[in-house]
Design a protein around this motif. Structure first.
Motif, PDB file in Angstrom:
ATOM      1  N   GLY A 447       0.791  -1.235   0.000  1.00 48.43           N
ATOM      2  CA  GLY A 447       0.000   0.000   0.000  1.00 48.43           C
ATOM      3  C   GLY A 447       0.817   1.275   0.000  1.00 48.43           C
ATOM      4  N   VAL A 448       2.135   1.156  -0.096  1.00 42.43           N
ATOM      5  CA  VAL A 448       3.003   2.342  -0.120  1.00 42.43           C
ATOM      6  C   VAL A 448       3.426   2.598  -1.567  1.00 42.43           C
ATOM      7  N   LYS A 449       3.133   3.796  -2.081  1.00 43.78           N
ATOM      8  CA  LYS A 449       3.448   4.109  -3.474  1.00 43.78           C
ATOM      9  C   LYS A 449       4.949   4.233  -3.661  1.00 43.78           C
ATOM     10  N   LYS A 450       5.463   3.575  -4.713  1.00 40.60           N
ATOM     11  CA  LYS A 450       6.887   3.618  -5.014  1.00 40.60           C
ATOM     12  C   LYS A 450       7.085   3.458  -6.510  1.00 40.60           C
ATOM     13  N   VAL A 451       8.251   3.855  -7.006  1.00 36.43           N
ATOM     14  CA  VAL A 451       8.622   3.622  -8.399  1.00 36.43           C
ATOM     15  C   VAL A 451       9.536   2.406  -8.426  1.00 36.43           C
ATOM     16  N   TYR A 452       9.154   1.385  -9.179  1.00 38.10           N
ATOM     17  CA  TYR A 452       9.932   0.147  -9.247  1.00 38.10           C
ATOM     18  C   TYR A 452      11.030   0.271 -10.301  1.00 38.10           C
ATOM     19  N   GLU A 453      12.077  -0.516 -10.123  1.00 32.17           N
ATOM     20  CA  GLU A 453      13.197  -0.502 -11.059  1.00 32.17           C
ATOM     21  C   GLU A 453      12.723  -0.769 -12.479  1.00 32.17           C
ATOM     22  N   SER A 454      11.708  -1.647 -12.597  1.00 30.41           N
ATOM     23  CA  SER A 454      11.209  -2.004 -13.927  1.00 30.41           C
ATOM     24  C   SER A 454      10.513  -0.834 -14.619  1.00 30.41           C
ATOM     25  N   GLU A 455      10.200   0.237 -13.860  1.00 28.48           N
ATOM     26  CA  GLU A 455       9.514   1.398 -14.439  1.00 28.48           C
ATOM     27  C   GLU A 455      10.473   2.483 -14.916  1.00 28.48           C
ATOM     28  N   GLY A 457      13.018   2.459 -17.102  1.00 26.90           N
ATOM     29  CA  GLY A 457      13.175   2.513 -18.559  1.00 26.90           C
ATOM     30  C   GLY A 457      11.995   3.170 -19.233  1.00 26.90           C
ATOM     31  N   PRO A 458      10.759   2.702 -18.992  1.00 24.51           N
ATOM     32  CA  PRO A 458       9.600   3.366 -19.596  1.00 24.51           C
ATOM     33  C   PRO A 458       9.495   4.838 -19.201  1.00 24.51           C
ATOM     34  N   MET A 459       9.878   5.169 -17.959  1.00 25.37           N
ATOM     35  CA  MET A 459       9.819   6.569 -17.511  1.00 25.37           C
ATOM     36  C   MET A 459      10.720   7.439 -18.380  1.00 25.37           C
ATOM     37  N   LYS A 460      11.957   6.967 -18.627  1.00 24.23           N
ATOM     38  CA  LYS A 460      12.920   7.785 -19.375  1.00 24.23           C
ATOM     39  C   LYS A 460      12.560   7.880 -20.854  1.00 24.23           C
ATOM     40  N   ARG A 461      11.829   6.879 -21.345  1.00 25.31           N
ATOM     41  CA  ARG A 461      11.415   6.912 -22.755  1.00 25.31           C
ATOM     42  C   ARG A 461      10.158   7.737 -22.975  1.00 25.31           C
ATOM     43  N   LEU A 462       9.253   7.757 -21.987  1.00 27.41           N
ATOM     44  CA  LEU A 462       7.919   8.290 -22.223  1.00 27.41           C
ATOM     45  C   LEU A 462       7.594   9.582 -21.472  1.00 27.41           C
ATOM     46  N   PRO A 468      14.215  14.826 -10.441  1.00 30.06           N
ATOM     47  CA  PRO A 468      15.685  14.816 -10.341  1.00 30.06           C
ATOM     48  C   PRO A 468      16.270  13.502  -9.824  1.00 30.06           C
ATOM     49  N   GLU A 469      15.593  12.856  -8.857  1.00 29.12           N
ATOM     50  CA  GLU A 469      16.180  11.645  -8.266  1.00 29.12           C
ATOM     51  C   GLU A 469      16.228  10.474  -9.238  1.00 29.12           C
ATOM     52  N   TYR A 470      15.508  10.580 -10.374  1.00 29.53           N
ATOM     53  CA  TYR A 470      15.493   9.485 -11.344  1.00 29.53           C
ATOM     54  C   TYR A 470      16.279   9.798 -12.624  1.00 29.53           C
ATOM     55  N   LYS A 471      16.700  11.083 -12.818  1.00 28.59           N
ATOM     56  CA  LYS A 471      17.389  11.471 -14.064  1.00 28.59           C
ATOM     57  C   LYS A 471      18.705  10.714 -14.247  1.00 28.59           C
ATOM     58  N   GLU A 472      19.454  10.552 -13.153  1.00 30.02           N
ATOM     59  CA  GLU A 472      20.763   9.894 -13.261  1.00 30.02           C
ATOM     60  C   GLU A 472      20.690   8.409 -12.945  1.00 30.02           C
ATOM     61  N   LYS A 473      19.516   7.926 -12.598  1.00 27.40           N
ATOM     62  CA  LYS A 473      19.367   6.515 -12.204  1.00 27.40           C
ATOM     63  C   LYS A 473      19.502   5.647 -13.452  1.00 27.40           C
ATOM     64  N   PRO A 474      20.400   4.652 -13.431  1.00 27.72           N
ATOM     65  CA  PRO A 474      20.601   3.831 -14.623  1.00 27.72           C
ATOM     66  C   PRO A 474      19.403   2.945 -14.905  1.00 27.72           C
ATOM     67  N   VAL A 475      19.214   2.634 -16.175  1.00 28.36           N
ATOM     68  CA  VAL A 475      18.137   1.726 -16.587  1.00 28.36           C
ATOM     69  C   VAL A 475      18.636   0.302 -16.460  1.00 28.36           C
ATOM     70  N   ILE A 476      17.844  -0.529 -15.804  1.00 30.55           N
ATOM     71  CA  ILE A 476      18.222  -1.938 -15.610  1.00 30.55           C
ATOM     72  C   ILE A 476      17.473  -2.804 -16.614  1.00 30.55           C
TER      73      ILE A 476
END
Length: 476
Positions: A447-455, A457-462, A468-476
Motif C-alpha cells: 500500500g506504499v506508493k513507489k517507483v519500481y526498477e522495472s519502471e 526505462g519506460p519513464m525515461k522513454r515516455l 531529479p532523483e530518477y534522471k541519473e538513475k541507470p536503466v536496468i
C-alpha cells in the motif's frame, strides 16, 4: 482479569495439588446402605484436570486426610497417580513431593479450604481457595475462586493456570496453532482442502485426496466426524437408498461413510509424514470425545451446528481453536453463539467463516461483502470464507476482500457418487486456486506508493519531465 503478578506465578506452575473435601467435593457426608462414606464430585473439575495436562503440561495431585474408596475411584478416573490418602502432616508430604519430582516450591500450586491447609499454602508458589473456604484460610490464598467447593472451584483455578501458560490466544487478529502456524491478518491465507466424506468410506481414496492436497500446496485437509445414531433423525433410519454398496438403509449408508479409530490413526500418521495439517468438523459431542485422542490443530463447527450449544460447549472444553461456519444463519444466531463463547472465555481462540449453505451456491448468493461485515463487527478475530460454489474466481476474490483462511470441498472427480462431489474442486482446479491466491497476496503489496526498477526505462522513454532523483538513475 487476573493481575500480572498472579499470571507470572501461574505461568511457572508444573504441579497442582488439591485437598479433596471442601474443594473437589462439597464437604457433605453421604453413606451407602453399608455405611461407607461416598463423595459427590463435579465433572467440570475432572475436565479441568484433563485440560491442565493437555494444554498446560501441568499434572495434578490429591492430598487428603480421608481414606474413602470414592477418592481412589475418582483419582483412577482422572488418571491421577500423585494420590496421598489419610495424611495428617501435609507440609511433610509437600516437601517429599518436591524432592522426589525435582520441583521447586514456586512450581507447585495448592488449593485448599480448611485450617489444616494453611501450612502447605505457606509453602506453595501459588495458592487458591473456594468461595466458601473458612475466612482465615482466604488470607493465605493468592486467588479466591468465585465457585464453592464441589461446584467447580478446582476447574476455575485450573483455567487460570492454563490461561497463564497457554499460547493459543487471539492477538491482533491472529491465532497461533499448536504447531506454530499463525493464521490471521498479515499472514498468508490458510487454505483448507475439505475432504469431508468425499472419501466415500475408503481409506485408500482418503490418502489419494491427501496426496493431491499436498501437491496443490494446501495448508490443511479437513474431514467430517459424526455419530450416525445421533446425527441421523430416527424417522430416516430405515429409508432405502441406492449406494455403491447396493440398496441399503440410510443409517447403514451413513455408517459406511464414517471412519473409525483405525482409519483416523492412519490419516493422522499419513498427514504428519507428509507435513500437512488435518482436522475435522465434529457433528456431535461423542465425536469430539473420539477426536480428542488425536492432536489435531483446530475444530470446525459446521454451519448446521451453529446453534448446537451442547456441541459447542464440548469443543470449548477441549481448549482447541474453534472455526465457526455461518451458513444458513441469521445475524442474531451468530451473535447468540458468539455471546455463548464469550461467556465461556472472552479470549477463546476463535475463527469465523462466512458461508452460504447451498450446494452448489450460485454467485448471486455468495455475498462476499459479509467477510468485511464480520471483520468490522468482530475486530481481532480472523475472518475467512467457506465456499460451495463451482468456480474458483470467487474464492480468490474472497482472499482479496480480506479472508484470512479459505475452505473448499475437494474431490478426485466431481462425477463420483456422493452428495458433496458436484460442489467440490478437483485436483487441477485446486492447484490453480492455490496458485491464484498466492499471486493475489503477492500482488496486494504494502500500500506504499513507489517507483519500481522495472519502471525506470519506460519513464525515461515516455515521460516529459523526470524528477531529479530518477534522471541519473541507470536503466536496468
Amino acid at each position: 482479569m487476573i493481575n500480572e503478578i498472579l499470571k507470572q506465578k501461574a505461568s511457572a506452575i508444573k504441579l497442582l495439588l488439591t485437598d479433596c473435601d471442601g474443594v473437589l467435593t462439597d464437604a457433605g457426608v453421604y453413606y451407602d446402605e453399608h455405611g461407607e462414606s461416598l463423595k459427590k464430585f463435579n465433572m467440570r473439575d475432572g475436565m479441568g484436570a484433563e485440560r491442565l495436562r493437555k494444554f498446560a503440561g501441568v499434572n495434578v495431585g490429591i492430598i487428603t486426610g480421608e481414606r474413602s474408596p470414592s477418592v481412589v475411584k475418582r483419582a483412577e478416573k482422572l488418571q491421577i497417580t500423585e494420590l496421598h490418602l489419610g495424611i495428617k502432616d501435609k507440609p511433610a508430604i509437600f516437601k517429599e513431593i518436591t524432592e522426589r519430582l525435582g520441583l521447586e516450591p514456586h512450581e507447585i500450586a495448592y488449593i485448599g479450604d480448611d485450617y489444616n491447609d494453611i501450612e502447605i499454602m505457606q509453602l506453595a508458589g501459588l495458592t487458591a481457595c473456594p468461595a466458601d473456604a473458612l475466612p482465615y484460610v482466604k488470607v493465605y490464598a493468592d486467588f479466591i475462586c468465585e465457585a464453592k467447593g464441589g461446584e467447580g472451584c478446582f476447574r476455575e483455578f485450573a483455567e487460570l493456570i492454563i490461561d497463564a501458560k497457554n499460547n493459543l490466544k487471539v492477538k491482533d487478529g491472529t491465532i497461533t496453532l499448536n504447531n506454530g502456524r499463525v493464521i490471521g491478518k498479515g499472514h498468508p491465507c490458510y487454505i483448507i482442502a475439505e475432504i469431508g466424506i468425499n472419501h466415500n468410506g475408503s481409506l485408500e481414496t482418503a490418502k489419494k485426496l491427501i496426496d493431491e492436497a499436498v501437491a496443490a500446496k494446501a495448508d490443511a485437509v479437513k474431514f467430517q466426524k459424526r455419530t450416525p445414531e445421533i446425527c441421523v433423525p430416527k424417522d430416516q433410519w430405515e429409508l432405502m437408498r441406492d449406494t455403491p454398496w447396493g440398496r441399503i438403509t440410510y443409517i447403514d449408508y451413513k455408517r459406511k461413510t464414517e471412519f473409525g479409530i483405525a482409519e483416523y490413526a492412519a490419516i493422522d500418521q499419513y498427514c504428519k509424514k507428509l507435513g500437512i495439517d488435518w482436522f475435522v468438523s465434529a457433528w456431535d459431542a461423542p465425536s469430539v470425545d473420539f477426536m480428542e485422542r488425536f492432536d489435531t490443530v483446530i475444530y470446525k463447527l459446521a454451519s448446521a451446528s451453529l446453534t448446537d450449544f451442547e456441541l459447542i460447549q464440548r469443543i470449548l472444553e477441549t481448549g482447541k481453536p474453534l472455526m465457526l461456519s455461518t451458513g444458513m444463519s441469521t445475524m442474531k444466531e451468530i451473535e447468540d453463539t458468539m455471546a455463548y463463547i464469550d461467556e465461556f472465555d472472552p479470549n477463546y481462540p476463535l475463527f469465523i467463516a462466512h458461508a452460504t449453505s447451498a450446494y452448489p451456491c450460485p454467485p448471486q448468493e455468495l455475498n462476499l461483502k459479509m467477510i468485511q461485515t464480520l471483520e468490522a463487527k468482530y475486530a481481532g478475530i480472523p475472518i475467512g470464507y467457506s465456499g460451495h460454489e463451482t468456480g474458483l474466481a470467487t474464492t480468490v476474490a474472497a482472499v482479496a476482500m480480506g479472508a484470512t483462511f479459505v475452505e473448499r470441498h475437494f474431490t478426485l472427480d466431481r462425477a463420483m457418487w456422493g452428495s458433496d462431489h458436484a460442489a467440490s474442486v478437483e485436483p487441477q482446479g485446486f492447484q490453480r486456486m492455490v496458485r491464484d491466491i498466492r499471486d493475489v497476496e503477492i500482488a496486494a503489496g504494502d500500500g506504499v506508493k513507489k517507483v519500481y526498477e522495472s519502471e525506470i526505462g519506460p519513464m525515461k522513454r515516455l515521460r516529459v519531465n523526470i524528477s531529479p532523483e530518477y534522471k541519473e538513475k541507470p536503466v536496468i
